[in-house]
Each structure stands twice: as C-alpha cells, then as structure tokens.
Scaffold this motif. Sequence first.
Motif, PDB file in Angstrom:
ATOM      1  N   THR A 142      -3.193   3.780  -0.195  1.00  0.00           N
ATOM      2  CA  THR A 142      -4.003   3.187  -1.245  1.00  0.00           C
ATOM      3  C   THR A 142      -3.206   2.066  -1.903  1.00  0.00           C
ATOM      4  N   LEU A 143      -3.918   1.071  -2.408  1.00  0.00           N
ATOM      5  CA  LEU A 143      -3.229  -0.037  -3.074  1.00  0.00           C
ATOM      6  C   LEU A 143      -2.858   0.335  -4.507  1.00  0.00           C
ATOM      7  N   THR A 173     -11.540  -6.771   0.315  1.00  0.00           N
ATOM      8  CA  THR A 173     -10.211  -6.421  -0.194  1.00  0.00           C
ATOM      9  C   THR A 173      -9.680  -7.537  -1.101  1.00  0.00           C
ATOM     10  N   ARG A 222       5.726   3.490   1.461  1.00  0.00           N
ATOM     11  CA  ARG A 222       4.907   2.291   1.316  1.00  0.00           C
ATOM     12  C   ARG A 222       4.935   1.416   2.556  1.00  0.00           C
ATOM     13  N   TYR A 277      -5.865   3.567   7.764  1.00  0.00           N
ATOM     14  CA  TYR A 277      -5.977   2.577   6.695  1.00  0.00           C
ATOM     15  C   TYR A 277      -6.386   1.225   7.263  1.00  0.00           C
ATOM     16  N   ALA A 309       0.852  -1.192   0.000  1.00  0.00           N
ATOM     17  CA  ALA A 309       0.000   0.000   0.000  1.00  0.00           C
ATOM     18  C   ALA A 309       0.884   1.238   0.000  1.00  0.00           C
TER      19      ALA A 309
END
Lengths: 244, 220
Positions: A95-96, A238, A106, A227, A87
């Motif tokens: 965010t992915l 997910t 990351r 997150y 992420a």
Amino acid sequence: MSERKLPMAHVHGGHGNGSRGPGAPPIQVEASSLRLVATLAVAGAVAGMAIVTAFRLTKPSIDEHNAADLAAAVTEVLGGAKTYKTAYLEGGTFTLEPRDTAGLDRIYVGYDANGQPDGVAMEAAEPGFQDVIDLIFGFDPSKGDVIGMKVLHNLETPGLGARIGTDSSFLDQFDDASTPLLGVKEGQGKGKKNEVVMITGSTISSRAVIKIINDRLGAIRKPVETYWSTIAGTSSMTSAGGGL
Amino acid sequence: VRKTTAQEDFLRGIWKENPVLVQLLGMCPTLAVTGTVDNAMVMGIATFFVLVGSSVLVATFKSVIPKEVRISGYILIIATFVQIADFATHALVPDIWKQLGPFVPLIVVNCIILGRQEAFASKNTVGRATLDAVGTGFGFIITMLIMGSAREIIGDGTWLGHPLFGHHYQPWVIMALPPGGFFTLGFVLLAIGWRKGRKAEAVRPRHWPHGVTSEVGGPV
C-alpha cells in the motif's frame, strides 16, 4: 584499643607531608562520590547537547545525500523512470499509505514520463565475503525480469570483490536478465538469459549478489506481482491520487 | 625535568615522537583504512580534529575533573568529538564515510588520543596542550598520507584516483588488501630504523669512544 590508637595516628599524620616515610604515596584529597557523579553527569549532559546540536546541524545534509542516493539508485536500476513512489508491505499486501511506515518492508515503484509504471525497485542485503552487501535492483513483474542492479554498500576486498559494484561487464548482465538468476563461471555459460558470468577472482562476492536477488525475489515476488496487477493499466488513477 | 619550548611541543609529535612511526600507536586505522589516499586523508583529518578538540578541553578542565574519574571524563570528551566527526564526515564526504565504515567511530579507542590526554594535556597549559595535539595530529596525518600513497600507487596504479601508469600497469592488488598494510608499515618502519641507525653511526665517534653504546645519561 582502636579509640586509643586513633589519636596517635592523628598525631603522626598531623606533621604533614614531611613526616611521612619515603615510601609513602603523596597525600591526595579523595573527591567525594557525589562530586564524581556530579562531574560525570554534568559532562555527560554537555556532551549530549553537543552531539544533538551536531546531529541537528548535519541532518538536513545527510538526509539530502541519502534521498539523492536512493533516487539516483532507483532511476538507475529501473532504466529511465522519471519519478517513483514508495509502497509499503502491510499485512501481506503493498500500500502507498500504511498506518505507520516504521519497520515495514518497502519497494519503490517507478513511473515513466507518461505516468505509466515501468518497474519496481527494491533493496536487499545479505552477507558477502567480508560484510553485508547492500544492493538495489529493478524488477519488471510483468515479464519477471531483473531490469538492473546497483550495489549500494559493500566492504568487499578492493580490486577483487568490490568489483561487483564497479565492473560494468558484470553489472550489465543484470539488465533484462530473467529470474531466477544463475551464476556461471567465465567460459561455462550457455548463453541463457538468466545466466550471470561471475567475476574471476571474486566468485564469492558475485555469487552473493546473485543469491541476494534470488532470495529477495523468492520472498517478496507474490505480493509484488499482486500489487503490480492492481496498478498496471490503472496508473492514471494512481497518479490522480486514487487510494489503492 | 627540563621545560620544553613551544617549538619542541609542536615538532615533537611530527617526527621525533611520531605517534605511529615511533610510538607505534594508532595501528588500527593505519593498517585498516590506508588502502587509498582519500580514505587515509579523511581518517587523518577526523583524528586530528578529535585530538586537538579533546586536548583543548582536557587541558581547560583538568583542575575540575577529579582524578578518580579522569579516564571516564577523557573518554566522554573524546567520544563526543568522535560522534561530531562522524556526523560531519557523513554530511561532507558521504562516499568516503561509507568506505570508512566503523573506523570513524573507532577513533574513540585510538590510543594516540587517550595517550596524549593522560600523558600531556592533563598536566599542561591549554596553549602547550594545543601545540602538542596539533603536532601529533600532523604527525598522524603525514603517516596516513605516506601509507595511503604507497598502497594506492602500488596497489591500484593511481594517486587520489588519478591514473599514474597508463593501461599497461598491472596493479599489485595485495597492497590494497590487509597484508599490504602490514608490508607498507614494515617497510616504512624499516626505512626509518635504517636512517636512525645511520645517523647514530655518524654521530657516535665524535662523542664517545668506540664500543660505548649506552644512551646519554644511562649507567655505563
């Protein structure tokens, strides 16, 4: 004057090597500037091609090593994660699928066998005793605990500081340690859950490791927790590919 | 100047003109990465590869490289081989590559390599330059092996990672640290100097009267 001298000089020079005084340097043909530049340019181009070829030949193997190292490190510090997703921190939230991954911070979100998220791993680096210590650690945002730690790269003194990466009695203390971590000298701990007993003789390196983790968590904790709250409990979405 | 034989070209660098032990070149890797045998060996092999590759190319292209840019040309050739060695080390032995850190790229400025190009490869045939480079490269590897073995055995109690003395051995950590590099090199040089001195002592009375200490051919 100079016009009259020139032919003389020419005549003297015209006798060749034999007429030169004993102290005179041997005649050497000066290469033109164009030839010098051309030689180096051609050599540079050939060298460049050789380097690119070597790079392309070794890149798959190097990438493989790096990916394997990272995967092993992530699963190790998360203690049993089967898979992980990367992420990226874009605009203050994780965010992915960012627009461009370059330069983004990351974290690696680990998932267990049932597809449930079981922690995040993150890399962190700061100067140690001799050089930057690069490490990765697992973090459980729901409990606020460090799950595990692994040193990825260090140039600390072999036998002393380098033990931060190999001494299991030091490393084991990062399993389920609460944060912020607190470094204590041997025999001075009070048995608290956030205490890490530093290696005797390697206090600087040990303290650096503790500081690296604390600093990293201090800087990134909020977005990680935000997150985490969005993926915990919705992990089936997910893994089904729902865009977060 | 007497022409040397192929055998002499090869053997010279291994012992008589060993780049590290006799010429005292290439001190940086010798002191910096000989803490363990595997680091020392990988550094030795990488340097060997760069030295032989550069010597072959320099000897091959010596007539087309103008003298004004010869050093730049040699450095370009050396740097190319070093970069290839760096990629190869990273791909083949990633763990050792990590420990060697900047010392693989630093082979570029290893005086042994530039020295052989300027002093030998640029003036001799490809065959002789290759023999010279292989001999010098082996001389360097042997030195790295001696240094690495001494430091790992004393400093860590292991050789190539295999424990030698059991649990009771208390490693002499300083030998794995930078001062250990200087100590080891000092003792190795001392041993060589002592041996040379003894050899000279044994040879001298047969050739010169007592008291004559001059080298052969020197003004007495």
